[in-house]
Motif scaffolding. Structure first.
Motif, mmCIF file in Angstrom:
data_model
loop_
_atom_site.group_PDB
_atom_site.id
_atom_site.type_symbol
_atom_site.label_atom_id
_atom_site.label_comp_id
_atom_site.label_asym_id
_atom_site.label_seq_id
_atom_site.Cartn_x
_atom_site.Cartn_y
_atom_site.Cartn_z
ATOM 1 N N ALA A 146 0.973 -1.258 0.055
ATOM 2 C CA ALA A 146 0.013 0.002 0.082
ATOM 3 C C ALA A 146 0.820 1.405 0.055
ATOM 4 C CB ALA A 146 -0.966 -0.157 1.190
ATOM 5 N N ILE A 147 0.366 2.215 -0.675
ATOM 6 C CA ILE A 147 1.190 3.513 -0.668
ATOM 7 C C ILE A 147 0.007 4.546 -0.474
ATOM 8 C CG2 ILE A 147 2.338 5.284 -1.899
ATOM 9 C CD1 ILE A 147 3.631 3.098 -3.629
ATOM 10 N N ILE A 148 0.201 5.262 0.652
ATOM 11 C CA ILE A 148 -0.897 6.365 0.988
ATOM 12 C C ILE A 148 -0.073 7.566 1.089
ATOM 13 C CG2 ILE A 148 -2.634 4.691 1.827
ATOM 14 C CD1 ILE A 148 -1.783 5.811 4.562
ATOM 15 N N GLY A 149 -0.797 8.879 1.255
ATOM 16 C CA GLY A 149 -0.230 10.147 1.566
ATOM 17 C C GLY A 149 -0.212 10.303 3.130
ATOM 18 N N MET A 150 0.588 10.733 3.727
ATOM 19 C CA MET A 150 0.685 11.154 5.161
ATOM 20 C C MET A 150 -0.559 11.738 5.393
ATOM 21 S SD MET A 150 3.055 10.337 7.459
ATOM 22 C CE MET A 150 5.048 10.408 6.928
ATOM 23 N N PRO A 151 -1.347 11.165 6.324
ATOM 24 C CA PRO A 151 -2.921 11.536 6.663
ATOM 25 C C PRO A 151 -2.564 12.789 7.361
ATOM 26 C CG PRO A 151 -2.326 9.214 7.374
ATOM 27 C CD PRO A 151 -1.172 10.028 7.222
ATOM 28 N N GLY A 152 -3.820 13.660 6.980
ATOM 29 C CA GLY A 152 -4.073 14.654 7.675
ATOM 30 C C GLY A 152 -5.049 14.793 8.776
ATOM 31 N N GLY A 153 -6.292 15.636 8.699
ATOM 32 C CA GLY A 153 -7.384 15.711 9.629
ATOM 33 C C GLY A 153 -7.230 16.897 10.430
ATOM 34 N N CYS A 154 -8.220 16.818 11.463
ATOM 35 C CA CYS A 154 -8.518 18.044 12.214
ATOM 36 C C CYS A 154 -7.177 18.261 13.041
ATOM 37 C CB CYS A 154 -9.689 17.687 13.325
ATOM 38 S SG CYS A 154 -11.201 17.558 12.646
ATOM 39 N N LYS A 155 -7.008 19.539 13.321
ATOM 40 C CA LYS A 155 -5.865 20.069 13.976
ATOM 41 C C LYS A 155 -5.978 19.838 15.457
ATOM 42 C CE LYS A 155 -4.994 23.096 10.177
ATOM 43 N NZ LYS A 155 -6.434 22.589 9.579
ATOM 44 N N LEU A 156 -5.567 18.775 15.960
ATOM 45 C CA LEU A 156 -5.868 18.472 17.317
ATOM 46 C C LEU A 156 -4.290 18.439 18.130
ATOM 47 C CD1 LEU A 156 -8.527 15.701 17.298
ATOM 48 C CD2 LEU A 156 -8.744 18.227 17.575
ATOM 49 N N GLY A 157 -3.019 18.417 17.221
ATOM 50 C CA GLY A 157 -1.901 18.551 18.077
ATOM 51 C C GLY A 157 -1.305 17.454 17.125
ATOM 52 N N ALA A 158 0.033 16.968 17.642
ATOM 53 C CA ALA A 158 0.740 16.012 16.911
ATOM 54 C C ALA A 158 -0.054 14.667 16.921
ATOM 55 C CB ALA A 158 2.045 15.618 17.922
ATOM 56 N N ARG A 159 -0.044 14.046 15.859
ATOM 57 C CA ARG A 159 -0.914 12.840 15.628
ATOM 58 C C ARG A 159 0.286 11.748 14.983
ATOM 59 N NH1 ARG A 159 -6.995 14.082 13.666
ATOM 60 N NH2 ARG A 159 -7.232 11.995 14.705
ATOM 61 N N PRO A 160 1.150 11.098 15.675
ATOM 62 C CA PRO A 160 2.139 10.237 15.318
ATOM 63 C C PRO A 160 1.641 8.872 14.643
ATOM 64 C CG PRO A 160 2.409 10.414 17.690
ATOM 65 C CD PRO A 160 1.261 11.533 17.338
ATOM 66 N N MET A 161 2.080 8.111 13.915
ATOM 67 C CA MET A 161 1.759 6.818 13.689
ATOM 68 C C MET A 161 2.868 5.561 14.101
ATOM 69 S SD MET A 161 -0.009 7.198 9.888
ATOM 70 C CE MET A 161 -0.162 5.408 9.752
ATOM 71 N N ASP A 162 3.557 6.031 14.900
ATOM 72 C CA ASP A 162 4.714 5.065 15.239
ATOM 73 C C ASP A 162 3.860 3.888 15.888
ATOM 74 O OD1 ASP A 162 3.734 6.800 17.492
ATOM 75 O OD2 ASP A 162 4.947 5.362 18.526
ATOM 76 N N GLN A 163 2.924 3.742 16.488
ATOM 77 C CA GLN A 163 2.117 2.303 16.839
ATOM 78 C C GLN A 163 1.780 1.507 15.785
ATOM 79 O OE1 GLN A 163 2.908 1.336 19.987
ATOM 80 N NE2 GLN A 163 4.036 3.204 19.872
ATOM 81 N N HIS A 164 1.088 2.294 14.771
ATOM 82 C CA HIS A 164 0.693 1.548 13.384
ATOM 83 C C HIS A 164 1.869 0.659 12.917
ATOM 84 C CE1 HIS A 164 -2.907 4.547 12.913
ATOM 85 N NE2 HIS A 164 -2.466 5.026 13.840
ATOM 86 N N ILE A 165 2.871 1.743 12.638
ATOM 87 C CA ILE A 165 4.167 1.070 11.849
ATOM 88 C C ILE A 165 4.884 0.075 12.886
ATOM 89 C CG2 ILE A 165 6.656 1.829 11.362
ATOM 90 C CD1 ILE A 165 5.315 4.720 10.491
ATOM 91 N N LYS A 166 4.906 0.220 13.919
ATOM 92 C CA LYS A 166 5.124 -0.892 14.765
ATOM 93 C C LYS A 166 4.728 -2.114 14.513
ATOM 94 C CE LYS A 166 4.988 -2.221 19.508
ATOM 95 N NZ LYS A 166 5.219 -1.750 20.980
ATOM 96 N N ALA A 167 3.261 -2.089 14.545
ATOM 97 C CA ALA A 167 2.535 -3.216 14.487
ATOM 98 C C ALA A 167 2.581 -4.099 13.012
ATOM 99 C CB ALA A 167 0.987 -2.924 14.610
ATOM 100 N N PHE A 168 2.643 -2.974 11.826
ATOM 101 C CA PHE A 168 2.739 -3.643 10.610
ATOM 102 C C PHE A 168 4.237 -4.177 10.458
ATOM 103 C CE2 PHE A 168 0.475 0.366 8.939
ATOM 104 C CZ PHE A 168 -0.829 -0.384 8.900
ATOM 105 N N GLU A 169 5.223 -3.780 11.280
ATOM 106 C CA GLU A 169 6.653 -4.402 10.912
ATOM 107 C C GLU A 169 6.610 -5.683 11.943
ATOM 108 O OE1 GLU A 169 9.292 -0.485 10.294
ATOM 109 O OE2 GLU A 169 9.183 -1.166 12.464
ATOM 110 N N LEU A 170 5.857 -5.704 13.057
ATOM 111 C CA LEU A 170 5.803 -7.097 13.788
ATOM 112 C C LEU A 170 5.074 -8.133 13.069
ATOM 113 C CD1 LEU A 170 5.356 -5.463 17.308
ATOM 114 C CD2 LEU A 170 7.179 -7.127 16.653
ATOM 115 N N LEU A 171 4.008 -7.750 12.058
ATOM 116 C CA LEU A 171 3.509 -8.722 11.203
ATOM 117 C C LEU A 171 4.363 -8.937 10.009
ATOM 118 C CD1 LEU A 171 -0.102 -7.046 11.428
ATOM 119 C CD2 LEU A 171 0.524 -9.179 12.576
ATOM 120 N N GLY A 172 5.553 -8.634 9.981
ATOM 121 C CA GLY A 172 6.209 -8.832 8.790
ATOM 122 C C GLY A 172 6.575 -7.850 7.425
#
Ligand code: EPZ
Length: 434
Positions: A119-145
């Motif tokens: 999959a290739i997607i743009g770095m997601p935007g959205g409402c401006k609520l402060g920092a919205r990191p994706m480190d936990q999504h990335i960690k999970a994808f990597e742990l799944l291989g």
């Protein structure tokens, strides 16, 4: 916003004449945050799904366009019902322009990874609520291989084969829990998500996927177990859960305006965190059995304190409407916002209307005033916009709310629903000067 014939910008605003005590009945729509997970989850189904109770909001329209950009065919077959045919996914790169404007587009990463391994997607935007990191999504994808690369505003996730694993989320994250579920459903073996989020939309996504043949247990607890299956079945119908945040918005509107409102099509269990706090404020809450709840408030609300927390704590998405009720409560209330860094922007707008709120970092103090006075105000995000509408309904005089596009992202027919409760509210076009 659009151009008029003379080249000037036309913008929409919501105009509210106060001061109204809301009274009557409102029917809640399907949950935005469940629908924006279930729509991309249909990618995992090599067949046709019919999804009912889909809210007609701009986030859903945006999601449909994104899905169409990768070959999904979507047909509206009735009001709030979509037929989604994901048999011919022909593109693993979703429109970068569309995905980067829209936070929940990150679910495409998990869903396309699960279905296509890439999959290739743009770095997601959205409402401006402060920092919205994706480190936990990335960690999970990597742990799944999977391998994950983030560059030039894009995220690329890739795997020859996904293998189930044990994944501990360092932070309770709705998005990371959902993305991990999406990636794991068709993986080999068992995935466990520890410290998972427990929101009703997580359970709804699991119910949808299980109905399509997935094997997910424990959704709604902090440990979700997913036994990978080779494929999901081809065709079925699913109805999206009612939106507990929309229901809570109307409950708080009843409290703030000292009204009497029956809220229909809601799951009262999901409303317990809100019910507990508004009872503390002195409102009466009556479970009408089945799918309805009545909220009545005859006196000035009492001051209370809240801390926003993951479900079943008090939801951050109801913090702004709660802030409106606190702004006219008897005494000084305190909100501790523990999820987002920047969710008090609406308090400056309420202060323009005569509120006395001091926000410092993630804490805000609401010194209750007798009344708010109408003013021009600007929504900084979706829930802030809904809060400003409530403020306009209870205030004296006229309130004009700008940036309505935020509100349209998540509330279906909001003016009509408030109008049916007696509010004097309309949407008007305004020509922008200069
Ligand atoms: C979802 O956002 C909702 N959006 C938000 O609703 C809601 O405010 C939020 O959950 C919390 O309930 C959708 O469901 C589309 P998170 P999400 O991941 O998934 C941190 C609304 O108004 N975090 O649960 O993006 C993050 O910074 C919207 O409808 C990491 O540090 O929220 C935050 O502090 C606005 N790393 C906390 O976790 C990560 O990898 C919770 O965020 C992910 C998150």
């Amino acid at each position: 916003m659009e151009n008029d014939t003379n080249g000037g910008n036309i913008l929409e605003k919501i105009v509210v004449e106060g001061k109204t005590k809301l009274k009557g009945e409102v029917t809640i729509s399907g949950a935005k945050n469940a629908a924006v997970a279930i729509l991309p989850a249909t990618i995992l189904v090599n067949g046709i799904c019919i999804i009912e109770n889909v809210p007609e909001i701009s986030d859903i329209k945006a999601y449909c366009k994104i899905l169409e950009s990768i070959g999904v065919k979507i047909r509206k077959i009735a009001k709030n019902t979509l037929e989604i045919d994901s048999r011919n996914i022909n593109n693993i790169e979703a429109s970068i322009d569309l995905t980067s404007k829209f936070r929940a587009s990150y679910y495409l990463a998990g869903a396309l990874l699960g279905r296509c391994g890439h999959a290739i997607i743009g770095m997601p935007g959205g409402c401006k609520l402060g920092a919205r990191p994706m480190d936990q999504h990335i960690k999970a994808f990597e742990l799944l291989g999977a391998t994950v690369e983030t560059e030039q505003g894009k995220i690329e996730v890739k795997a020859d084969k996904l293998q189930g694993n044990s994944i501990y989320l360092d932070i309770v994250s709705v998005g990371a829990t959902i993305n991990t579920m999406l990636a794991a459903v068709l993986a080999d073996g068992v995935t466990t998500i520890e410290n998972a989020a427990k929101e009703p939309h997580i359970v709804d996504l699991a119910n949808f996927l299980n109905k399509m043949g997935a094997n997910i247990m424990g959704a709604g607890t902090d440990r979700i177990r997913i036994q990978g299956v080779p494929e999901l079945k081809k065709n079925d119908t699913y109805s999206v859960v009612p939106d507990q945040i929309e229901a809570g918005t109307f409950m708080l509107a009843a409290v703030a305006t000292r009204g009497d409102v029956i809220i229909r099509n809601c799951i009262t269990k999901h409303l317990e965190p809100i019910t507990a706090k508004i009872v503390e404020m002195g409102a009466e809450v009556e479970d009408l059995g089945g799918d309805a709840i009545r909220v009545k408030c005859t006196n000035r609300p009492n001051k209370i304190n809240i801390k926003t927390l993951p479900y079943p704590g008090f939801p951050t998405d109801l913090q702004p409407p709660m802030g409106v009720a606190m702004s006219i409560a008897d005494g000084t209330s305190v909100i501790n916002e523990s999820i987002w860094d920047s969710r008090f922007q609406y308090t400056e707008e309420l202060n323009r209307m005569g509120a006395k709120i001091t926000a410092q970092g993630k804490v805000a103090f609401f010194e209750g005033v007798d009344n708010l006075i109408g003013a021009p105000v600007y929504a900084s995000d979706l829930r802030a916009g809904a809060a400003l509408i409530i403020a306009g309904i209870l205030a004296e005089g006229t309130t004009q709310i700008y940036n309505v596009e935020y509100i349209d992202r998540g509330y279906e027919n909001i003016e009509e629903k408030f109008r049916n409760l007696g509010a004097k509210i309309e949407r008007v076009e305004e020509k922008e000067e200069g």
